[in-house]
Design a protein around this motif. Structure first.
Motif, PDB file in Angstrom:
ATOM      1  N   VAL B   8       0.852  -1.187   0.000  1.00 58.43           N
ATOM      2  CA  VAL B   8       0.000   0.000   0.000  1.00 58.43           C
ATOM      3  C   VAL B   8       0.888   1.238   0.000  1.00 58.43           C
ATOM      4  O   VAL B   8       1.606   1.494   0.973  1.00 58.43           O
ATOM      5  N   THR B  12       9.016   5.684  -2.589  1.00 58.43           N
ATOM      6  CA  THR B  12      10.272   4.958  -2.759  1.00 58.43           C
ATOM      7  C   THR B  12      10.226   3.627  -2.016  1.00 58.43           C
ATOM      8  O   THR B  12      10.709   2.603  -2.518  1.00 58.43           O
ATOM      9  N   TYR B  31      -1.209  -0.760  -4.173  1.00 53.83           N
ATOM     10  CA  TYR B  31      -2.374   0.108  -4.028  1.00 53.83           C
ATOM     11  C   TYR B  31      -1.873   1.523  -3.797  1.00 53.83           C
ATOM     12  O   TYR B  31      -1.104   1.753  -2.849  1.00 53.83           O
ATOM     13  N   LEU B  45       6.902  17.641  -3.998  1.00 54.38           N
ATOM     14  CA  LEU B  45       6.623  16.655  -2.946  1.00 54.38           C
ATOM     15  C   LEU B  45       7.651  16.737  -1.820  1.00 54.38           C
ATOM     16  O   LEU B  45       7.348  16.504  -0.646  1.00 54.38           O
ATOM     17  N   TYR B 101      11.032  14.226  -7.356  1.00 52.36           N
ATOM     18  CA  TYR B 101      10.227  13.007  -7.241  1.00 52.36           C
ATOM     19  C   TYR B 101       9.008  13.014  -8.184  1.00 52.36           C
ATOM     20  O   TYR B 101       8.424  11.975  -8.434  1.00 52.36           O
ATOM     21  N   ALA B 123      -7.494   5.086  -2.879  1.00 54.99           N
ATOM     22  CA  ALA B 123      -7.007   5.425  -1.546  1.00 54.99           C
ATOM     23  C   ALA B 123      -7.413   4.309  -0.591  1.00 54.99           C
ATOM     24  O   ALA B 123      -8.550   3.829  -0.621  1.00 54.99           O
ATOM     25  N   LEU B 269       7.226  24.438  -1.279  1.00 53.96           N
ATOM     26  CA  LEU B 269       6.579  23.612  -0.262  1.00 53.96           C
ATOM     27  C   LEU B 269       6.928  24.213   1.090  1.00 53.96           C
ATOM     28  O   LEU B 269       8.097  24.448   1.389  1.00 53.96           O
ATOM     29  N   LEU B 293       6.745   0.333   6.425  1.00 58.97           N
ATOM     30  CA  LEU B 293       8.008   0.542   5.700  1.00 58.97           C
ATOM     31  C   LEU B 293       8.121   2.001   5.293  1.00 58.97           C
ATOM     32  O   LEU B 293       7.145   2.593   4.822  1.00 58.97           O
ATOM     33  N   GLY B 294       9.296   2.569   5.426  1.00 60.44           N
ATOM     34  CA  GLY B 294       9.527   3.937   4.978  1.00 60.44           C
ATOM     35  C   GLY B 294       9.075   4.944   6.021  1.00 60.44           C
ATOM     36  O   GLY B 294       9.115   4.678   7.223  1.00 60.44           O
ATOM     37  N   ASP B 295       8.621   6.102   5.547  1.00 60.70           N
ATOM     38  CA  ASP B 295       8.238   7.184   6.454  1.00 60.70           C
ATOM     39  C   ASP B 295       7.202   6.755   7.492  1.00 60.70           C
ATOM     40  O   ASP B 295       7.169   7.298   8.592  1.00 60.70           O
ATOM     41  N   PRO B 302      13.938  16.639   7.284  1.00 62.34           N
ATOM     42  CA  PRO B 302      14.836  16.493   6.122  1.00 62.34           C
ATOM     43  C   PRO B 302      16.251  17.051   6.302  1.00 62.34           C
ATOM     44  O   PRO B 302      17.049  16.934   5.369  1.00 62.34           O
ATOM     45  N   GLN B 306      17.761  11.833   5.157  1.00 59.56           N
ATOM     46  CA  GLN B 306      17.853  10.386   5.387  1.00 59.56           C
ATOM     47  C   GLN B 306      16.579   9.607   5.036  1.00 59.56           C
ATOM     48  O   GLN B 306      16.631   8.403   4.803  1.00 59.56           O
ATOM     49  N   GLY B 307      15.425  10.278   5.014  1.00 61.35           N
ATOM     50  CA  GLY B 307      14.157   9.555   4.935  1.00 61.35           C
ATOM     51  C   GLY B 307      14.045   8.575   3.776  1.00 61.35           C
ATOM     52  O   GLY B 307      13.805   7.378   3.971  1.00 61.35           O
TER      53      GLY B 307
HETATM   54  C1  LIG Z   1      11.457  18.867   1.985  1.00 60.54           C
HETATM   55  C2  LIG Z   1      11.881  17.450   2.084  1.00 60.54           C
HETATM   56  C3  LIG Z   1      13.158  17.097   1.712  1.00 60.54           C
HETATM   57  C4  LIG Z   1      13.576  15.797   1.819  1.00 60.54           C
HETATM   58  N1  LIG Z   1      14.843  15.479   1.469  1.00 60.54           N
HETATM   59  C5  LIG Z   1      15.265  14.200   1.539  1.00 60.54           C
HETATM   60  C6  LIG Z   1      16.563  13.841   1.126  1.00 60.54           C
HETATM   61  O1  LIG Z   1      17.360  14.641   0.679  1.00 60.54           O
HETATM   62  N2  LIG Z   1      16.934  12.542   1.227  1.00 60.54           N
HETATM   63  C7  LIG Z   1      16.083  11.607   1.704  1.00 60.54           C
HETATM   64  O2  LIG Z   1      16.462  10.440   1.771  1.00 60.54           O
HETATM   65  N3  LIG Z   1      14.834  11.918   2.110  1.00 60.54           N
HETATM   66  C8  LIG Z   1      14.396  13.199   2.035  1.00 60.54           C
HETATM   67  N4  LIG Z   1      13.129  13.510   2.414  1.00 60.54           N
HETATM   68  C9  LIG Z   1      12.266  12.459   2.937  1.00 60.54           C
HETATM   69  C10 LIG Z   1      11.602  11.657   1.822  1.00 60.54           C
HETATM   70  O3  LIG Z   1      10.823  12.483   1.037  1.00 60.54           O
HETATM   71  C11 LIG Z   1      10.748  10.572   2.425  1.00 60.54           C
HETATM   72  O4  LIG Z   1      11.446   9.904   3.445  1.00 60.54           O
HETATM   73  C12 LIG Z   1      10.367   9.509   1.397  1.00 60.54           C
HETATM   74  O5  LIG Z   1       9.777  10.113   0.310  1.00 60.54           O
HETATM   75  C13 LIG Z   1       9.440   8.514   2.045  1.00 60.54           C
HETATM   76  O6  LIG Z   1       9.090   7.533   1.146  1.00 60.54           O
HETATM   77  P1  LIG Z   1       7.833   6.604   1.450  1.00 60.54           P
HETATM   78  O7  LIG Z   1       7.772   5.659   0.317  1.00 60.54           O
HETATM   79  O8  LIG Z   1       7.926   6.058   2.814  1.00 60.54           O
HETATM   80  O9  LIG Z   1       6.589   7.591   1.454  1.00 60.54           O
HETATM   81  P2  LIG Z   1       6.045   8.577   0.354  1.00 60.54           P
HETATM   82  O10 LIG Z   1       7.111   8.958  -0.601  1.00 60.54           O
HETATM   83  O11 LIG Z   1       5.342   9.645   1.093  1.00 60.54           O
HETATM   84  O12 LIG Z   1       5.017   7.724  -0.483  1.00 60.54           O
HETATM   85  C14 LIG Z   1       3.738   7.424   0.018  1.00 60.54           C
HETATM   86  C15 LIG Z   1       2.934   6.777  -1.085  1.00 60.54           C
HETATM   87  O13 LIG Z   1       1.698   6.349  -0.582  1.00 60.54           O
HETATM   88  C16 LIG Z   1       0.652   6.896  -1.348  1.00 60.54           C
HETATM   89  N5  LIG Z   1      -0.457   7.050  -0.420  1.00 60.54           N
HETATM   90  C17 LIG Z   1      -0.552   7.916   0.608  1.00 60.54           C
HETATM   91  N6  LIG Z   1      -1.699   7.715   1.260  1.00 60.54           N
HETATM   92  C18 LIG Z   1      -2.331   6.696   0.640  1.00 60.54           C
HETATM   93  C19 LIG Z   1      -3.564   6.026   0.872  1.00 60.54           C
HETATM   94  N7  LIG Z   1      -4.350   6.359   1.874  1.00 60.54           N
HETATM   95  N8  LIG Z   1      -3.912   5.025   0.022  1.00 60.54           N
HETATM   96  C20 LIG Z   1      -3.101   4.657  -0.996  1.00 60.54           C
HETATM   97  N9  LIG Z   1      -1.930   5.273  -1.241  1.00 60.54           N
HETATM   98  C21 LIG Z   1      -1.552   6.271  -0.415  1.00 60.54           C
HETATM   99  C22 LIG Z   1       1.217   8.156  -1.940  1.00 60.54           C
HETATM  100  O14 LIG Z   1       0.543   8.555  -3.082  1.00 60.54           O
HETATM  101  C23 LIG Z   1       2.618   7.709  -2.233  1.00 60.54           C
HETATM  102  O15 LIG Z   1       2.642   6.970  -3.420  1.00 60.54           O
HETATM  103  C24 LIG Z   1      12.694  14.829   2.315  1.00 60.54           C
HETATM  104  C25 LIG Z   1      11.404  15.164   2.681  1.00 60.54           C
HETATM  105  C26 LIG Z   1      11.001  16.459   2.575  1.00 60.54           C
HETATM  106  C27 LIG Z   1       9.607  16.816   2.980  1.00 60.54           C
END
Ligand SMILES: Cc1cc2nc3c(=O)[nH]c(=O)nc-3n(C[C@H](O)[C@H](O)[C@H](O)COP(=O)(O)OP(=O)(O)OC[C@H]3O[C@@H](n4cnc5c(N)ncnc54)[C@H](O)[C@@H]3O)c2cc1C
Ligand SMILES: Cc1cc2nc3c(=O)[nH]c(=O)nc-3n(C[C@H](O)[C@H](O)[C@H](O)COP(=O)(O)OP(=O)(O)OC[C@H]3O[C@@H](n4cnc5c(N)ncnc54)[C@H](O)[C@@H]3O)c2cc1C
Lengths: 415, 415
Positions: B8, B12, B31, B45, B101, B123, B269, B293-295, B302, B306-307
């Motif tokens: 889901v 990344t 999803y 983003l 992104y 969603a 942003l 997994l992930g965030d 930021p 590392q996120g």
């Molecule tokens: C300003 C800024 C700068 C950053 N710089 C860096 C950097 O330099 N290096 C670094 O490593 N990290 C950085 N980050 C952090 C990074 O953006 C996140 O850690 C990373 O994108 C997280 O990935 P993720 O896959 O966990 O979540 P996300 O990228 O948030 O992906 C979430 C996914 O879930 C989907 N989704 C959300 N809700 C639902 C739902 N209810 N149903 C179905 N789908 C859903 C979204 O559409 C998306 O596809 C930065 C963040 C910010 C805000």
């Protein structure tokens, strides 16, 4: 500058750690309350079998005095009593080996001393730890299951029992013929207890350890309370009677005329073990982090023979981590636990699970024993995995895993 | 039978996991609430730089569309303001790379779809998870820092903050000349905030991400609240003024006539991130274990970038563990955490530590910056360790470790 490590306790935990560190030129001081010369006059300490992975460590530490090819054993016989007894066998991929710790420990102590380990013969108390910790880069406490345990916090989620789960009667005997393959025999008498028979090297050569794990309140409990010294003949007769009734696959190899303790009346040990799992580190009032190793961290019932094997494993990992790091604090303890915890904790879980399963004998456990008895491949896997308790736990930790494992071998039987 | 994994969220975390699993012929369904085509019309983003270790994973996943040699950067410039500003540089052993992104995610989605990953555009709510979990061997939730987080329990010991620690103003700009080496610039304005400048590929080619991490209540906070859309010229003038005053090593490379958002008014942003660390698994009411997994597990500010790097790392480890095991329960989650937890948790700890240290500037941290500014070797090490947050934490996690590290390089300066 050389690292200086203080080790309290000269059991397998402390000595394997000390030997490892001396191989890497780390300064080692061992505090212990017993001199090597005292061991031959002690009561039986335990009846420890070293699995092949532990023997491998002994080879690496250059203390493999009694090679398993000559003194070891090659598999497990299993006997499950009941209306339709089951008998089966599983192979070890490489032999295990049991040596009376009254021979083994002083051998290690002498080896460590010869390689530059310092020894201070004195009992250490909890109050002494702060002072000692100031003298070393790291203080490791490995005084076994009784002493100083309170220094490390007990983890209630991993310590399900408050009392011993078995009434133990453990002895080193003569007059028991070897089975066709030199092996451990694990005999289960449903509702009454388990017997683990281990070919063991002792003062007079090869002997037989019998570890009677008697269920509390069962027909066998009396063995834990009857004293050999009060009337040796009466004790031996009682043993012969109970073994014949509950553990026939061992009893059938006993020559009653020869059956007695192997060396002396010191060859018997009775009592019980309270399983406990504790934090592997503690922070003293002076801010120093100390590490707990061996039984003091993880005390297990001997039914699966994991305690000393875990002590040795954890000592090796700790040795590697001591070399890899130079600050020994909470962060260090995280590095250490990340590497040692899974196997050590799984030995505890698997042992505690087995104690309960062998007491309650739930239907799925009986089904497992049945499949095990019919699939040599599964019995081999189960037997060799005594080396790897984390793999056993991958099988036993949930009904789904357990079921999947059993199903994997069930077709072998049908076919 | 093929394993079937439900994912889901198509960030990344989810996409790197999906790509990994498809490489090993695992059945994958993703999803997500956004189609690839929607990304180009979205507001910025984030501004994510992928460290070399993440780029390596992209190479292995065969999605290294924008090679770092061409689009990446090679080190970090550091600027520390104050009465005697410090300027220094540290090398990366291998280049990092930042791609908008809004370009990157759809590229991954298309690649995954082309390789047999199924996509459901919808969603997902917390209430949907039980039903979904029944359809797959394992359900992985990676919906990012906002959605569904409450499904996984927050670990209070690893979540020290209840509020954002910085007022963020983040944008993609043009009109900023590259530094002599294409690099990230990290600029610290004591008492006011940090600026991270990242060379970033976006829709119109190379642009410059400016991540203004403004201290709350400082002279810079206004940047997080001033809207570009209200009056673009006024916003840009305010930026130029504040950058000139607080972040001169970046300001000096700006051509005021060219300075503007790189593509459109969507390139900005503003807001803040609440750092949080959560359990990496949850047990649903139907008894199923799901993985976070992930965030959604580890949300970091930021400031240290590392996120996403952690999301990718954790996705890879999870992929390997999915292949290695076949029952996905609490025991599986232990196996997983034992492998992914140290790096992911240390990224959180190091980031949170840095946020506090850069706010409070304790004397030992200033001393560290001073030594760092004088020792190129230390600056190289610190810079390349952005790849390995657990190694940074080995340095920063206690005054003793911190001191030992600084002392190691202090003599280089004296000499
Ligand atoms: C300003 C800024 C700068 C950053 N710089 C860096 C950097 O330099 N290096 C670094 O490593 N990290 C950085 N980050 C952090 C990074 O953006 C996140 O850690 C990373 O994108 C997280 O990935 P993720 O896959 O966990 O979540 P996300 O990228 O948030 O992906 C979430 C996914 O879930 C989907 N989704 C959300 N809700 C639902 C739902 N209810 N149903 C179905 N789908 C859903 C979204 O559409 C998306 O596809 C930065 C963040 C910010 C805000
Ligand atoms: C009957 C029985 C059978 C067993 N069978 C097996 C088996 O087959 N396989 C297996 O792996 N394990 C087995 N075990 C478990 C095994 O004996 C222990 O796990 C192992 O010996 C623990 O090693 P240790 O170094 O932690 O502690 P110990 O071996 O208990 O060593 C403790 C050391 O600390 C010293 N000491 C104690 N108090 C102090 C003090 N206050 N100050 C200074 N020094 C002190 C002692 O003299 C000793 O040197 C068995 C145990 C029993 C009881």
């Amino acid at each position: 500058m050389k690292k200086r490590i203080g080790i309290v306790g000269a059991g397998t935990a402390g000595l394997h750690l000390g030997l490892f560190l001396r191989q890497h030129d780390v300064d080692v001081t061992v505090y212990t309350d017993r001199k090597p010369d005292e061991y031959s006059g002690l009561r039986l300490l335990n009846t420890v079998a070293h699995n092949a992975v532990t023997v491998q460590r002994e080879v690496a530490l250059d203390v493999n005095e009694w090679p398993s090819e000559e003194f070891g054993y090659f598999g497990h016989y299993y006997y499950v009593g009941g209306p339709q007894p089951m008998r089966f066998y599983g192979d070890l991929k490489a032999p295990s080996r049991a040596v009376d710790y009254r021979l083994y420990q002083p051998m290690l102590m002498r080896a460590l001393e010869a390689r530059g380990g310092k020894f201070c013969y004195d009992a250490v108390s909890a109050e002494d730890l702060e002072g000692l910790s100031e003298q070393y880069d790291l203080l490791v406490v490995c005084t076994g299951k009784y002493a100083l345990g309170k220094v490390f916090e007990k983890q209630s989620e991993n310590s399900p029992f408050e009392k011993p789960q078995r009434a133990l009667c453990v002895g080193l005997f003569k007059g028991i013929k070897e089975a066709p393959i030199r092996a451990v025999t694990m005999s289960f008498s449903p509702g009454h207890g388990e017997l683990i028979e281990i070919p063991t090297l002792s003062f007079n050569g090869m002997s037989t350890a019998l570890v009677l794990e008697n269920h509390i309140g069962s027909d066998l409990e009396v063995l834990a309370h009857t004293k050999y010294d009060d009337d040796p003949r009466a004790f031996l007769d009682l043993m012969l009677e109970k073994l014949g009734k509950h553990h026939p696959s061992v009893a059938e190899r006993i020559d009653p005329a020869e059956f007695d303790l192997a060396n002396s009346s010191l060859d018997i040990l009775q009592g019980g073990v309270v399983p406990a799992f504790r934090d592997g580190h503690a922070t003293l009032n002076n801010g120093k982090t100390i590490i707990g190793l061996g039984d003091i961290q993880a005390t297990v019932d001997p039914v699966l023979g994991q305690g000393a094997n875990m002590a040795s494993y954890a000592a090796w990992i700790l040795g590697e981590e001591i070399l890899a790091h130079s600050v020994y604090d909470l962060r260090f303890s995280e590095h250490l636990e990340r590497r040692r915890q899974d196997r050590v904790l799984c030995a505890t879980r698997w042992t505690n699970f087995t104690l309960s399963a062998l007491s309650a004998l739930p239907p799925e456990f009986l089904a497992f024993l049945q499949i095990l008895s019919q699939s040599r491949e599964m019995a081999d896997e189960f037997t060799d995995n005594f080396n790897y308790p984390e793999r056993q736990w991958d099988r036993f930790s949930s009904p789904e895993r357990f079921g999947q494992w059993c199903n994997q071998y069930a077709p072998t039987i049908a076919a």
